[in-house]
Design a protein around this motif. Structure first.
Motif, PDB file in Angstrom:
ATOM      1  N   LEU A   1       0.874  -1.169   0.000  1.00  0.00           N
ATOM      2  CA  LEU A   1       0.000   0.000   0.000  1.00  0.00           C
ATOM      3  C   LEU A   1       0.913   1.222   0.000  1.00  0.00           C
ATOM      4  O   LEU A   1       1.795   1.343   0.854  1.00  0.00           O
ATOM      5  CB  LEU A   1      -0.907   0.010   1.230  1.00  0.00           C
ATOM      6  CG  LEU A   1      -1.868  -1.191   1.367  1.00  0.00           C
ATOM      7  CD1 LEU A   1      -2.691  -1.057   2.641  1.00  0.00           C
ATOM      8  CD2 LEU A   1      -2.774  -1.307   0.151  1.00  0.00           C
ATOM      9  N   THR A   2       0.739   2.114  -0.956  1.00  0.00           N
ATOM     10  CA  THR A   2       1.656   3.236  -1.119  1.00  0.00           C
ATOM     11  C   THR A   2       1.009   4.553  -0.718  1.00  0.00           C
ATOM     12  O   THR A   2      -0.221   4.674  -0.654  1.00  0.00           O
ATOM     13  CB  THR A   2       2.134   3.335  -2.583  1.00  0.00           C
ATOM     14  OG1 THR A   2       1.014   3.648  -3.425  1.00  0.00           O
ATOM     15  CG2 THR A   2       2.747   2.017  -3.036  1.00  0.00           C
ATOM     16  N   SER A   3       1.854   5.545  -0.476  1.00  0.00           N
ATOM     17  CA  SER A   3       1.370   6.861  -0.063  1.00  0.00           C
ATOM     18  C   SER A   3       0.824   7.671  -1.229  1.00  0.00           C
ATOM     19  O   SER A   3       0.240   8.737  -1.023  1.00  0.00           O
ATOM     20  CB  SER A   3       2.517   7.643   0.607  1.00  0.00           C
ATOM     21  OG  SER A   3       3.615   7.759  -0.289  1.00  0.00           O
ATOM     22  N   ASP A   4       1.005   7.189  -2.460  1.00  0.00           N
ATOM     23  CA  ASP A   4       0.516   7.919  -3.630  1.00  0.00           C
ATOM     24  C   ASP A   4      -0.990   7.820  -3.791  1.00  0.00           C
ATOM     25  O   ASP A   4      -1.588   8.593  -4.540  1.00  0.00           O
ATOM     26  CB  ASP A   4       1.189   7.390  -4.910  1.00  0.00           C
ATOM     27  CG  ASP A   4       2.695   7.580  -4.881  1.00  0.00           C
ATOM     28  OD1 ASP A   4       3.147   8.504  -4.183  1.00  0.00           O
ATOM     29  OD2 ASP A   4       3.403   6.800  -5.542  1.00  0.00           O
ATOM     30  N   SER A   5      -1.618   6.856  -3.104  1.00  0.00           N
ATOM     31  CA  SER A   5      -3.044   6.604  -3.279  1.00  0.00           C
ATOM     32  C   SER A   5      -3.808   6.933  -1.997  1.00  0.00           C
ATOM     33  O   SER A   5      -3.476   6.425  -0.925  1.00  0.00           O
ATOM     34  CB  SER A   5      -3.267   5.137  -3.673  1.00  0.00           C
ATOM     35  OG  SER A   5      -4.638   4.797  -3.602  1.00  0.00           O
ATOM     36  N   ASP A   6      -4.839   7.778  -2.124  1.00  0.00           N
ATOM     37  CA  ASP A   6      -5.693   8.073  -0.967  1.00  0.00           C
ATOM     38  C   ASP A   6      -6.419   6.818  -0.503  1.00  0.00           C
ATOM     39  O   ASP A   6      -6.605   6.609   0.703  1.00  0.00           O
ATOM     40  CB  ASP A   6      -6.707   9.161  -1.334  1.00  0.00           C
ATOM     41  CG  ASP A   6      -6.049  10.517  -1.531  1.00  0.00           C
ATOM     42  OD1 ASP A   6      -4.954  10.725  -0.961  1.00  0.00           O
ATOM     43  OD2 ASP A   6      -6.622  11.362  -2.248  1.00  0.00           O
ATOM     44  N   ALA A   7      -6.835   5.982  -1.444  1.00  0.00           N
ATOM     45  CA  ALA A   7      -7.530   4.746  -1.087  1.00  0.00           C
ATOM     46  C   ALA A   7      -6.617   3.838  -0.272  1.00  0.00           C
ATOM     47  O   ALA A   7      -7.059   3.206   0.699  1.00  0.00           O
ATOM     48  CB  ALA A   7      -8.003   4.037  -2.354  1.00  0.00           C
ATOM     49  N   ASP A   8      -5.330   3.755  -0.655  1.00  0.00           N
ATOM     50  CA  ASP A   8      -4.379   2.931   0.096  1.00  0.00           C
ATOM     51  C   ASP A   8      -4.196   3.459   1.511  1.00  0.00           C
ATOM     52  O   ASP A   8      -4.120   2.694   2.473  1.00  0.00           O
ATOM     53  CB  ASP A   8      -3.035   2.891  -0.624  1.00  0.00           C
ATOM     54  CG  ASP A   8      -3.041   1.920  -1.801  1.00  0.00           C
ATOM     55  OD1 ASP A   8      -4.083   1.285  -2.031  1.00  0.00           O
ATOM     56  OD2 ASP A   8      -2.005   1.795  -2.483  1.00  0.00           O
ATOM     57  N   ARG A   9      -4.112   4.780   1.667  1.00  0.00           N
ATOM     58  CA  ARG A   9      -3.922   5.364   2.999  1.00  0.00           C
ATOM     59  C   ARG A   9      -5.123   5.084   3.901  1.00  0.00           C
ATOM     60  O   ARG A   9      -4.967   4.735   5.075  1.00  0.00           O
ATOM     61  CB  ARG A   9      -3.673   6.868   2.877  1.00  0.00           C
ATOM     62  CG  ARG A   9      -2.301   7.229   2.332  1.00  0.00           C
ATOM     63  CD  ARG A   9      -1.965   8.679   2.602  1.00  0.00           C
ATOM     64  NE  ARG A   9      -2.862   9.569   1.867  1.00  0.00           N
ATOM     65  CZ  ARG A   9      -2.612  10.042   0.642  1.00  0.00           C
ATOM     66  NH1 ARG A   9      -1.487   9.681   0.020  1.00  0.00           N
ATOM     67  NH2 ARG A   9      -3.456  10.854   0.042  1.00  0.00           N
ATOM     68  N   GLN A  10      -6.318   5.218   3.363  1.00  0.00           N
ATOM     69  CA  GLN A  10      -7.523   4.932   4.150  1.00  0.00           C
ATOM     70  C   GLN A  10      -7.609   3.448   4.495  1.00  0.00           C
ATOM     71  O   GLN A  10      -8.003   3.075   5.611  1.00  0.00           O
ATOM     72  CB  GLN A  10      -8.758   5.384   3.375  1.00  0.00           C
ATOM     73  CG  GLN A  10      -8.853   6.888   3.181  1.00  0.00           C
ATOM     74  CD  GLN A  10     -10.024   7.286   2.301  1.00  0.00           C
ATOM     75  OE1 GLN A  10     -10.835   6.447   1.928  1.00  0.00           O
ATOM     76  NE2 GLN A  10     -10.101   8.583   1.967  1.00  0.00           N
ATOM     77  N   GLU A  11      -7.228   2.604   3.537  1.00  0.00           N
ATOM     78  CA  GLU A  11      -7.262   1.162   3.773  1.00  0.00           C
ATOM     79  C   GLU A  11      -6.263   0.776   4.855  1.00  0.00           C
ATOM     80  O   GLU A  11      -6.556  -0.061   5.720  1.00  0.00           O
ATOM     81  CB  GLU A  11      -6.950   0.424   2.465  1.00  0.00           C
ATOM     82  CG  GLU A  11      -7.365  -1.037   2.471  1.00  0.00           C
ATOM     83  CD  GLU A  11      -7.257  -1.669   1.101  1.00  0.00           C
ATOM     84  OE1 GLU A  11      -7.642  -2.840   0.971  1.00  0.00           O
ATOM     85  OE2 GLU A  11      -6.802  -0.984   0.143  1.00  0.00           O
ATOM     86  N   ALA A  12      -5.083   1.389   4.837  1.00  0.00           N
ATOM     87  CA  ALA A  12      -4.069   1.103   5.853  1.00  0.00           C
ATOM     88  C   ALA A  12      -4.556   1.515   7.236  1.00  0.00           C
ATOM     89  O   ALA A  12      -4.339   0.784   8.223  1.00  0.00           O
ATOM     90  CB  ALA A  12      -2.777   1.825   5.509  1.00  0.00           C
ATOM     91  N   MET A  13      -5.201   2.664   7.350  1.00  0.00           N
ATOM     92  CA  MET A  13      -5.730   3.109   8.633  1.00  0.00           C
ATOM     93  C   MET A  13      -6.773   2.130   9.159  1.00  0.00           C
ATOM     94  O   MET A  13      -6.812   1.832  10.364  1.00  0.00           O
ATOM     95  CB  MET A  13      -6.343   4.505   8.489  1.00  0.00           C
ATOM     96  CG  MET A  13      -5.319   5.607   8.226  1.00  0.00           C
ATOM     97  SD  MET A  13      -6.089   7.213   7.929  1.00  0.00           S
ATOM     98  CE  MET A  13      -6.933   7.459   9.494  1.00  0.00           C
ATOM     99  N   ARG A  14      -7.593   1.589   8.276  1.00  0.00           N
ATOM    100  CA  ARG A  14      -8.617   0.629   8.696  1.00  0.00           C
ATOM    101  C   ARG A  14      -7.989  -0.670   9.195  1.00  0.00           C
ATOM    102  O   ARG A  14      -8.403  -1.221  10.225  1.00  0.00           O
ATOM    103  CB  ARG A  14      -9.561   0.343   7.527  1.00  0.00           C
ATOM    104  CG  ARG A  14     -10.767  -0.528   7.914  1.00  0.00           C
ATOM    105  CD  ARG A  14     -11.767  -0.646   6.787  1.00  0.00           C
ATOM    106  NE  ARG A  14     -11.255  -1.415   5.660  1.00  0.00           N
ATOM    107  CZ  ARG A  14     -10.915  -0.896   4.495  1.00  0.00           C
ATOM    108  NH1 ARG A  14     -10.983   0.417   4.310  1.00  0.00           N
ATOM    109  NH2 ARG A  14     -10.472  -1.666   3.515  1.00  0.00           N
ATOM    110  N   TYR A  15      -6.975  -1.152   8.485  1.00  0.00           N
ATOM    111  CA  TYR A  15      -6.308  -2.392   8.911  1.00  0.00           C
ATOM    112  C   TYR A  15      -5.622  -2.208  10.261  1.00  0.00           C
ATOM    113  O   TYR A  15      -5.683  -3.088  11.133  1.00  0.00           O
ATOM    114  CB  TYR A  15      -5.288  -2.831   7.866  1.00  0.00           C
ATOM    115  CG  TYR A  15      -5.894  -3.362   6.586  1.00  0.00           C
ATOM    116  CD1 TYR A  15      -6.965  -4.252   6.610  1.00  0.00           C
ATOM    117  CD2 TYR A  15      -5.394  -2.955   5.343  1.00  0.00           C
ATOM    118  CE1 TYR A  15      -7.516  -4.727   5.429  1.00  0.00           C
ATOM    119  CE2 TYR A  15      -5.945  -3.423   4.172  1.00  0.00           C
ATOM    120  CZ  TYR A  15      -7.010  -4.311   4.209  1.00  0.00           C
ATOM    121  OH  TYR A  15      -7.564  -4.772   3.043  1.00  0.00           O
TER     122      TYR A  15
END
Length: 487
Positions: free
Chosen positions: A109-123
């Motif tokens: 999950l990379t910092s370039d994607s807002d979706a990845d950042r939100q997904e990381a916070m959820r995990y």
């Protein structure tokens, strides 16, 4: 996980399909539906890999480091590791590698994607629930006998078994540290290429079981082209791969440019010059000085020796096996280096012993996957360095190389029944058959040692050689150059 405690270093593997082969360092297992990651990762290097099946599928893995990565590659001195452990911050190290169905491998999950950042916070927010539900596998360096047996026992027996398991675990972690203590970000980047970086700034270096150096690749036009598997999983993975950047080892030319006669002959038998040249080229330069720090060059060889072996152990990578063998042949046939590079040579032998202790972890056996006939290649190299050490180290003289070689020799004698001392091996004799007939037998490959057969000395008439025409000399030189180009 109690709310009052910070989570330990953890790697989360969301959406991993059940029955996927998962390997972490020296332990491999098949995932279940409730498996979501691995907790309690110790400081240091780790290698995580996956495969869709346990045997014949393509394996994809990655190296990553827990803790202060600037302390990596310090060798046997673990002071840096202790300092890094004391400097850990309250912020937990959480690695999130999500299953990618397109490539059938784990992706960041990379910092370039807002979706990845939100997904990381959820995990990360769900980490406590995963802990309590048993979805996180506790890190183990090896599988103890008690873990393989579910038989109940008495309380004293269970307590004693738990103590033995703890000792087994500590031994396994020590083995892993000794197998990876020379790896560094610089070495991995040289061999594999630049790492990927996740949204928390953690780097990882990707490897697959099909990764290769160009010299070890079999290029078949129309077959190994990416277009041959248009849109397939293997094509997508191959597009991400980069050629291994191994140290350039040419065992056919181990002398300096311009060397002739005796110098070339000696350099072919004793590869110390080639070893020293390689160390010099990959050593760091001291700013403002002409000298180089050759310990950094030696560390490059040691790190690559560790990397190639572990990629054979976990990924069964053919190219890494070939480079591991090339490194060993270069080092173990360097006679002068036994005295000139004593610390380096002794560390190589110490590392080799640790590697051989784990060689049965390779599926099918380390010596069988390359048709090595029970380790014939390595046995011959060890016999050569045994003779070299006995010749160059005077009796009664303390030598780190001799000490480590004695330990290695005792181990291979007990485990493989290898005899390294030449005088202990019967090379030629009479064998009596069951019917009473007697036949003379000779050990295979005895010609090289006895200087007979194709290895016999050749008498050359220099006068006749000097009388050849200039055109014939040019033809000979061109043919020799062509042979070198083919190699």
């Amino acid at each position: 996980m109690p709310p009052s405690h910070q989570p330990s270093p953890t790697i989360l593997l969301p959406e991993l399909p059940p029955k996927t082969l998962v390997g972490i360092d020296l332990v491999a297992f098949s995932s279940t539906a409730n498996f979501h990651g691995i907790r309690d990762l110790p400081l240091g290097w780790h290698f995580l890999y996956t495969g869709t099946t346990e045997s014949f599928s393509l394996r994809c893995g990655a190296w990553f480091y827990v803790g202060d990565i600037s302390s990596a590659g310090q060798g046997d001195n673990e002071t840096a590791l202790v300092v890094a452990q004391g400097q850990q911050t309250l912020a937990p190290e959480i690695y999130i590698w999500k299953w990618n169905t397109d490539t059938e491998s784990l992706s960041l999950l990379t910092s370039d994607s807002d979706a990845d950042r939100q997904e990381a916070m959820r995990y990360k927010a769900n980490l406590g629930a995963l802990w309590q539900s048993g979805g996180l596998f506790r890190y183990r360096s090896r599988v103890s006998p008690a873990m393989l047996s579910n038989k109940p026992g008495s309380a004293p027996a269970e307590a004693r078994q738990a103590e033995e398991d703890e000792e087994t675990e500590e031994d396994g972690r020590r083995d892993w540290r000794q197998l990876t203590n020379r790896l560094s970000p610089e070495i991995l980047s040289r061999i594999i290429g630049d790492p990927e970086v996740d949204l928390d700034g953690h780097p990882r270096w990707l490897v697959t079981s099909a990764s290769t150096a160009n010299r070890d690749a079999d290029h078949i036009p129309g077959v190994d082209s990416p277009a041959a598997d248009e849109g397939g999983v293997s094509r997508k993975i191959m597009e991400q791969e980069r050629e291994f950047g191994f140290l350039p080892i040419d065992l056919k030319r181990t002398w300096r440019e311009g060397a002739i006669g005796r110098e070339r002959t000696e350099a072919a038998q004793d590869k110390s010059w080639a070893l020293g040249d390689l160390v010099f080229k990959y050593s760091s330069r001291v700013p403002g000085e002409i000298t180089v720090d050759e310990q950094t060059g030696e560390a490059q060889l040691l790190g690559e020796l560790q990397f190639t072996f572990l990629m054979v152990l976990t990924m069964m990578n053919f190219s890494c096996l070939q480079q591991w063998k090339r490194l060993l042949e270069l080092i173990l046939t360097s006679r002068r280096a036994i005295l000139e590079r004593e610390a380096f040579m002794s560390e190589v032998l110490r590392l080799l012993l640790r590697q051989l202790e784990r060689c049965d972890d390779v599926e099918g056996g380390l010596f069988e996957i390359d048709n090595d006939e029970g380790g014939k290649f390595l046995r011959k190299l060890l016999a050569k360095i045994r003779r070299s050490v006995d010749d160059v180290v005077p009796n009664g003289t303390e030598s780190m190389v001799k000490t480590e070689l004695d330990k290695l020799e005792a181990w291979v004698k007990e485990e493989f029944d290898w005899e390294l001392k030449r005088e202990s091996i019967v090379r030629r004799g009479i064998l009596q058959l069951e019917d009473g007939e007697e036949v003379e037998m000779e050990i295979e490959d005895n010609d090289a040692d006895e200087e007979t057969g194709e290895y016999a000395p050749m008498v050359v008439d220099l006068e006749e050689h000097n009388n050849i025409s200039e055109e014939e000399q040019i033809e000979e030189d061109e043919a020799s150059d062509l042979d070198d180009m083919r190699y």
